[in-house]
Design an enzyme around this catalytic site. Structure first.
Site, PDB file in Angstrom:
ATOM      1  N   HIS A 303      52.085  58.820  67.573  1.00 64.60           N
ATOM      2  CA  HIS A 303      51.032  57.805  67.467  1.00 64.60           C
ATOM      3  C   HIS A 303      51.588  56.397  67.706  1.00 64.60           C
ATOM      4  CE1 HIS A 303      47.822  60.475  65.944  1.00 64.60           C
ATOM      5  NE2 HIS A 303      48.823  61.136  65.371  1.00 64.60           N
ATOM      6  N   ASP A 363      53.014  62.761  61.491  1.00 67.07           N
ATOM      7  CA  ASP A 363      52.152  63.855  61.925  1.00 67.07           C
ATOM      8  C   ASP A 363      52.025  63.889  63.442  1.00 67.07           C
ATOM      9  OD1 ASP A 363      50.718  61.390  61.734  1.00 67.07           O
ATOM     10  OD2 ASP A 363      48.858  62.500  62.050  1.00 67.07           O
ATOM     11  N   GLU A 364      51.683  65.064  63.962  1.00 65.76           N
ATOM     12  CA  GLU A 364      51.273  65.263  65.359  1.00 65.76           C
ATOM     13  C   GLU A 364      52.285  64.691  66.356  1.00 65.76           C
ATOM     14  OE1 GLU A 364      47.391  63.452  65.310  1.00 65.76           O
ATOM     15  OE2 GLU A 364      46.435  65.277  64.546  1.00 65.76           O
ATOM     16  N   VAL A 365      53.550  65.057  66.181  1.00 65.15           N
ATOM     17  CA  VAL A 365      54.614  64.586  67.080  1.00 65.15           C
ATOM     18  C   VAL A 365      54.684  65.506  68.296  1.00 65.15           C
ATOM     19  CG1 VAL A 365      57.050  64.013  67.282  1.00 65.15           C
ATOM     20  CG2 VAL A 365      55.870  63.714  65.081  1.00 65.15           C
ATOM     21  N   ASP A 366      54.703  64.932  69.489  1.00 68.30           N
ATOM     22  CA  ASP A 366      54.765  65.690  70.744  1.00 68.30           C
ATOM     23  C   ASP A 366      56.205  66.122  70.992  1.00 68.30           C
ATOM     24  OD1 ASP A 366      54.480  66.819  73.207  1.00 68.30           O
ATOM     25  OD2 ASP A 366      53.863  64.974  74.238  1.00 68.30           O
TER      26      ASP A 366
END
Length: 554
Positions: A303, A363-366
């Site tokens: 993000h 959160d939501e790490v690529d």
């Protein structure tokens, strides 16, 4: 003789009003009805005085006496005793039924605001002097809010003015944050044609959970400072005590850091859509005056697209299977410069946000982007790094260490724990029930307000959530320190923030404040509706949420 009452704090018989939200822990009410001596009533600090308390006295005097009635017109007109105005007039003639002052006793000079702050209070409604006792000034603030709701039963008619008072309610428009000329004279006139009735009562109250929060997202849509302050007011009225400020995200970086000036200069939507450090300090001070902590969130390493507009070297280049660059991904965990920038940001934030906690996201790490980058793969091989999850763990542990060095404990989203990152004992894990691993937990997953609709009473579902209903041991349940309602900002800006958030966040507020046995939606509905009308009367445009009905402000 007092009647024990753990349900509605209503004033049956002459007005359906004075219902407290959230419901106090214990209540005893008497049959005797009192009213505030509108010309003489004042707050009085006994033994303890502070700017926080004196400013709260001014604020609550306005909320009580300068707010038009939040009660429906039929409640203002009707009830038994048969003639409400006659009752008000009779009370006005009896010195034994007047409340002339509220004495406020605060037991400690400690004004620290943190997770351990004692917010309990005892409130006794009696004539001629009512009393409020609290260990801390912040407990006193909670008691003042309860008093304002009990005493906010304003009858718009009396013997002298008849229906004129009721007409004034229709015409009165309350404007927030507006300075009023000749306020004292206007207040005197307003007081003279109204009676503020309250039943004798004794209340002991304390919150069930220490952390009762609301998340606002200013990275997807910018929210002006005025909208943040309106939200803080509404939070104080519901006894919420933490604003989780999701400051930045992929879309924009509105936090005008002076240590890393290009973050906002290049990453904000525009120069006008930024928060200066003075703006932030002002919001923090406004929140503190209402007993609300502000926990900032700087989500990393994902993000972070907006970070790269000003500092492109911070981000990872992503590649496809053919080796062609496809764009930028998360922060680059292999560059010392990444940690240097994070240190400068966290050190500065620690000087602007005084709270003991900072939220570091996670959160939501690529991870696929890291796997695709040749330089990162080479670095991993040189450092015997077995996979990108280990790389993520290394990154998180270094960033968490930086936060600790800056003097801050941290909150992280659950994915950080799921990825095997070692956390400090004082860490707080945010989202789901993970207390089996021994960390303190915040619950938010059932309370994503941005997902609600306008055509369903979704507040009932929020109200019905029990944070400890996951089958764990009593020791595990004690690790749940509270929760947060979340208002993510993809489809929310200043035009609809209040209507999307309120009054539905009130349902979460009562769930986190009131006793575990307070669960009856049908019993809560009239109080919930009345508190929404109260919010309208105080100038906040909370939406209708209980089906057909009306408030005088409609």
């Amino acid at each position: 003789m007092f009647l024990l009452a753990a349900a509605l704090l209503l004033l049956p018989g002459f007005a359906q009003g004075g219902a407290v939200w959230p419901l106090p822990l214990t209540v005893a009410t008497g049959e005797k009805v009192l009213h505030l001596d509108v010309e003489r009533f004042h707050f009085k600090a006994i033994g303890y005085e502070s700017e926080l308390l004196s400013e709260a006295f001014k604020r609550y005097e306005e909320l009580i006496f300068d707010t038009p009635s939040h009660l429906a017109e039929e409640a203002l007109r009707g009830g038994a005793p048969a003639n409400t105005s006659a009752l008000a007039g009779a009370l006005g003639r009896s010195r034994h039924t007047r409340i002339k002052r509220l004495r406020v006793y605060v037991g400690s000079y400690d004004q620290s605001l943190n997770l351990q702050t004692d917010e309990s209070y005892t409130l006794s409604i009696a004539s001629p002097t009512s009393t409020l006792q609290a260990t801390t000034v912040f407990g006193a603030l909670r008691g003042l809010e309860t008093f304002s709701q009990l005493a906010g039963v304003e009858e718009g008619v009396d013997e002298e003015h008849g229906q004129q008072g009721l007409a004034k309610h229709k015409k009165h428009k309350h404007k927030r944050h507006e300075k009023k000329k000749h306020k004292k004279k206007k207040r005197r006139r307003r007081r003279s044609d109204s009676a503020f009735l309250v039943r004798v009562a004794s209340i002991w109250d304390a919150p069930r959970f220490a952390h009762r929060g609301l998340l606002l997202d200013t990275g997807r849509h910018f929210l002006p400072v005025s909208a943040l302050k309106d939200t803080l007011d509404a939070m104080a009225w519901a006894k919420l005590n933490v604003l989780h400020w999701h400051l930045v995200d992929d879309q924009s970086f509105p936090y005008a850091s002076e240590a890393l000036s290009r973050l906002a200069a290049a990453g904000a939507f525009s120069p006008a859509h930024t928060y200066s450090l003075d703006d932030v300090r002002g919001v923090v001070a406004y929140a503190r005056a209402r007993g609300i902590r502000i926990v900032p969130e700087f989500d990393t390493p994902g993000h972070t697209a907006s970070w790269g507009r000003g500092y492109p070297d911070l981000l990872t280049d992503c590649y496809n299977e053919s080796g062609a660059r496809t764009g930028a991904g998360p922060l680059d965990p292999t560059r010392n410069g990444t940690y240097g920038a994070l240190w400068r940001l966290l050190r500065e934030a620690a000087g602007v946000f005084p709270d003991a906690y900072v939220h570091l996201g996670g959160d939501e790490v690529d991870l696929a982007c890291w796997e695709s980058n040749p330089a990162i793969k080479q670095w991993m091989a040189q450092h015997n790094m077995r996979n990108v999850r280990a790389l993520l763990s290394m990154f998180e542990e270094r960033v968490l260490s930086l936060a600790a060095t800056a003097g801050r404990s941290y909150i992280v989203w659950q994915e950080v724990l799921d990825n095997g990152v070692r956390l400090r004992n004082d860490a707080v894990v945010h989202l789901r029930r993970v207390t089996g691993k021994g960390y303190r937990t915040l619950l938010s997953s059932p309370w994503y307000l941005n997902l609600g609709g306008f055509a369903t009473p979704d507040w009932e579902a929020y109200y019905g959530v029990e944070p400890t209903a996951f089958g764990g041991s009593s020791e595990q349940q004690q690790l749940i320190i509270g929760g947060e309602a979340c208002m993510w900002g993809e489809f929310v800006d200043a035009t609809n923030l209040i209507q999307q958030t309120w009054p539905r966040a009130n349902a979460v507020a009562e769930r986190l404040w009131s006793g575990k046995d307070i669960r009856d939606v049908d019993a809560a509905r009239p109080r919930y509706a009345e508190h929404r009308c109260r919010m309208l009367a105080r100038g906040l445009g909370a939406r209708p949420d209980t089906g057909p009905g009306f408030c005088p402000q409609d």
